[in-house]
Design a protein around this motif. Structure first.
Motif, mmCIF file in Angstrom:
data_model
loop_
_atom_site.group_PDB
_atom_site.id
_atom_site.type_symbol
_atom_site.label_atom_id
_atom_site.label_comp_id
_atom_site.label_asym_id
_atom_site.label_seq_id
_atom_site.Cartn_x
_atom_site.Cartn_y
_atom_site.Cartn_z
ATOM 1 N N ASP A 462 0.832 -1.210 0.000
ATOM 2 C CA ASP A 462 0.000 0.000 0.000
ATOM 3 C C ASP A 462 0.863 1.255 0.000
ATOM 4 O O ASP A 462 0.476 2.271 -0.573
ATOM 5 C CB ASP A 462 -0.948 0.018 1.197
ATOM 6 C CG ASP A 462 -1.825 1.252 1.170
ATOM 7 O OD1 ASP A 462 -2.704 1.319 0.287
ATOM 8 O OD2 ASP A 462 -1.596 2.180 1.984
ATOM 9 N N ARG A 465 1.812 1.771 -3.424
ATOM 10 C CA ARG A 465 0.653 2.327 -4.134
ATOM 11 C C ARG A 465 0.535 3.827 -3.866
ATOM 12 O O ARG A 465 0.280 4.614 -4.777
ATOM 13 C CB ARG A 465 -0.634 1.618 -3.696
ATOM 14 C CG ARG A 465 -1.824 2.056 -4.530
ATOM 15 C CD ARG A 465 -3.194 1.655 -3.991
ATOM 16 N NE ARG A 465 -3.178 0.706 -2.916
ATOM 17 C CZ ARG A 465 -3.590 -0.567 -3.030
ATOM 18 N NH1 ARG A 465 -4.049 -1.026 -4.169
ATOM 19 N NH2 ARG A 465 -3.543 -1.357 -1.985
ATOM 20 N N SER A 468 2.841 5.680 -5.817
ATOM 21 C CA SER A 468 2.431 5.669 -7.227
ATOM 22 C C SER A 468 1.419 6.761 -7.538
ATOM 23 O O SER A 468 1.238 7.140 -8.692
ATOM 24 C CB SER A 468 1.850 4.301 -7.597
ATOM 25 O OG SER A 468 2.817 3.296 -7.366
#
Length: 523
Positions: A462, A465, A468
């Motif tokens: 996570d 993520r 990202s």
RNA sequence: AGGGGCGUAGCUCAGUGGUAGAGCAGCGGCCUUUUAAGCCGAAGGUCGUGGGUUCGAUCCCCACCGCCCCUACCA
């Protein structure tokens, strides 16, 4: 329940019931005070005996009796309120027979409230001429000796409440601690930072390199780690647009204990978007100078044998520091090229170890198989760190020991990371945050592969993520608050600046965990 | 974890192979400007815990518990 010394406990309980028999409440509910003992001392410090006579000052003040000098039908006593001593004078003819009977049933340690007017004694001490007196709370246990106080370190930690009553220095240390934290909040709030609180219980270990405490949530049937660092959560917040955040809170690391390591320690972490580690070094200097000025009254202050001077913060790269403090007996000072070359740091460590072995010093990395970057870190810690008494930033850390830091543009073996050392202690750790999700994932995977009790066992996907979604160029730093308090209060063990340090249970026994390796840029 | 030190009255500390002492605190008495108040009197101890050596252990030996220091590990 009764406590030692039982004879005194019982005597005092008897006195308490005698006081009730006189018609006084054993545990009254409040006391209407006009001043604290401290306020009286400060407000009327310059009032002369004549002035107090001409213009009487009436006070109601509460405090704990810490000295008692009875003289038959009169007595002097000192009470303490808000940390300040105040003398009171109790006379039979001033308070009346009933109240004097009460007074004679009082002990050292009792908390009382008195009202009366101020006067000065023969020796010119500002004193309350007591007209009314009442017991506010009985001390059923005696205080330690008035002259030496409580000296036994174990007792001071286990019974901090007694330590705080009798040792002024203890009180002063924790007042300063509170002040330091208050100043830090103001510092960051004045600069547009938002204070946040992130989880203390983490499903995945991360943000530092340390062995964790493990706990369990029953309803979710889920093991959780007490956090070792808030770092990954704070950077998620910067992704979320909270461009400047800080948190002052506890981290928990399941490791050994010594003068500068407490298992549960307080860390300041702060992050600012659109910034890098160079700006953080400047900001850190500003913060530390301001604190020294406010807490110690000067940028120079004493820490044990040393005079610490915040006028100048030295800045050395890690490689420069190794060269600067390389022991002359260990051969020629390594060149910059040697330190940068592939295999160079290992060769230097071997060279150092020959010197160490022939001088009875502990060698570097006896059994561990290390990379060049890790050897640089070891060399630095061994050769340079103990010498860093005056404030020194060590910067440009090897990438191998800095899994969350951004690499230098011109040398990917190094990162934009620094640590601040003062009095031989690591006080702060900051870096330009790695915000490339691909590079971060790669480093996480390397850590997990490497294994070991101190490294994460799974990749925090996570967090990748979150990166990202785009983490702006960000600089972040952690400051060890306990060590900072040590420094600014001239305290030489971390337990002196933690109110209730972890001690073994009296009569308990602990089991033994296995050992572990290390590496990382734990803030 | 390894090495060293410490543990005696409530507190701060002495002390000894023949079952213990001081100061402060506490208790009784005297004392109406003291301040580490003073004076007189009496009391207070499983000498960290458990074993062993010894005629006898608080002391010597061993183990355990706790704290402190150094070394190793996280900051």
């Amino acid at each position: 329940m009764e406590f030692e010394p039982v004879d005194q406990f019982q005597q005092r309980r008897k006195k308490l019931s005698d006081i009730e028999a006189l018609g006084y409440a054993a545990y009254p509910r409040k006391f209407a005070w006009s001043h604290t003992a401290r306020q009286i001392g400060e407000l009327f410090a310059n009032r002369t005996a004549e002035e107090l006579k001409a213009e009487p000052v009436n006070v109601q003040v509460a405090g704990r009796i810490i000295a008692l000098r009875p003289h038959g039908k009169a007595a002097f006593a000192h009470i303490v309120g808000d940390g300040a001593r105040l003398q009171i004078y109790v006379r039979l003819d001033a308070v009346g027979e009933e109240a004097y009977k009460l007074f004679q049933l009082l002990d050292l340690g009792d908390i009382i409230g008195v009202s009366g007017h101020l006067f000065r004694t023969k020796t010119n001490e500002l004193t309350v001429w007591v007209e009314k007196i009442e017991l506010l709370s009985k001390a059923l246990l005696p205080l330690p000796e008035k002259w030496h106080g409580l000296a036994d370190r174990e007792q001071r930690f286990r019974r901090r409440y007694v330590d705080l009553i009798v040792n002024e220095r203890t009180r002063e240390t924790f007042l300063r601690r509170a002040q330091i934290i208050r100043e830090i909040r103001q510092f960051f709030e004045a600069r547009g930072y938002m204070e946040v609180e992130t989880p203390m219980m983490h499903p995945i270990l991360g943000g530092a390199t340390a062995r964790p405490f493990v706990t369990h949530h029953n309803t979710f049937k889920m093991d959780l780690y007490l956090r070792i660092a808030p770092e990954l959560y704070l950077k998620r917040l910067v992704v979320g647009g909270l461009d400047r955040v800080f948190e002052i809170n506890r981290n928990f690391r399941n490791e050994g204990v010594d003068a500068i390591h407490e298992r549960e320690f307080t860390m300041l972490e702060f992050y600012q978007a659109y910034s890098d580690y160079l700006e953080l070094m400047d900001l850190t200097e500003e913060l530390f100078r301001g604190l020294a000025e406010k807490i110690c009254g000067s940028m120079r202050f004493k820490f044990g044998e040393n005079d610490i001077d915040f006028a100048r913060f030295e800045r050395l790269t890690m490689r420069e520091a190794i060269r600067k403090y390389w022991p002359s007996a260990a051969g020629t000072v390594p060149s910059a090229d040697e330190l940068a070359a592939a295999g160079g740091p290992r060769a230097l460590a071997e060279r150092y170890n020959i010197f160490a072995n022939s001088n009875g010093l502990p060698p570097i990395a006896k059994v561990k198989e290390l990379s060049d970057g890790e050897f640089i870190g070891e060399l630095f810690e061994t050769v340079a760190e103990p010498h860093l008494v005056q404030p020194t930033f060590i910067y440009d850390f090897p990438t191998a020991i800095s899994p969350l830091s951004k690499q230098k543009a011109d040398d990917p073996s190094l990162t934009e990371r620094f640590e601040l050392f003062i009095a031989g202690m690591e006080l702060a750790n900051g870096f330009s945050e790695l915000n490339d999700p691909f590079e971060q994932e790669k480093r996480f995977r390397e850590q997990v592969e490497k294994g070991g009790l101190e490294l994460p066992k799974e990749v925090d996907t996570d967090y990748i993520r979150a990166l990202s979604h785009g983490l702006p160029p960000t600089a972040g730093e952690g400051v060890g608050i306990d060590r900072l308090v040590m420094l600014l209060t001239d305290s030489h063990t971390i337990r002196d600046v933690v109110l209730f340090p972890l001690l073994r249970a009296e009569g308990g026994e602990a089991e033994e965990p296995p050992a572990a390796e290390k590496s990382g840029d734990a803030k």
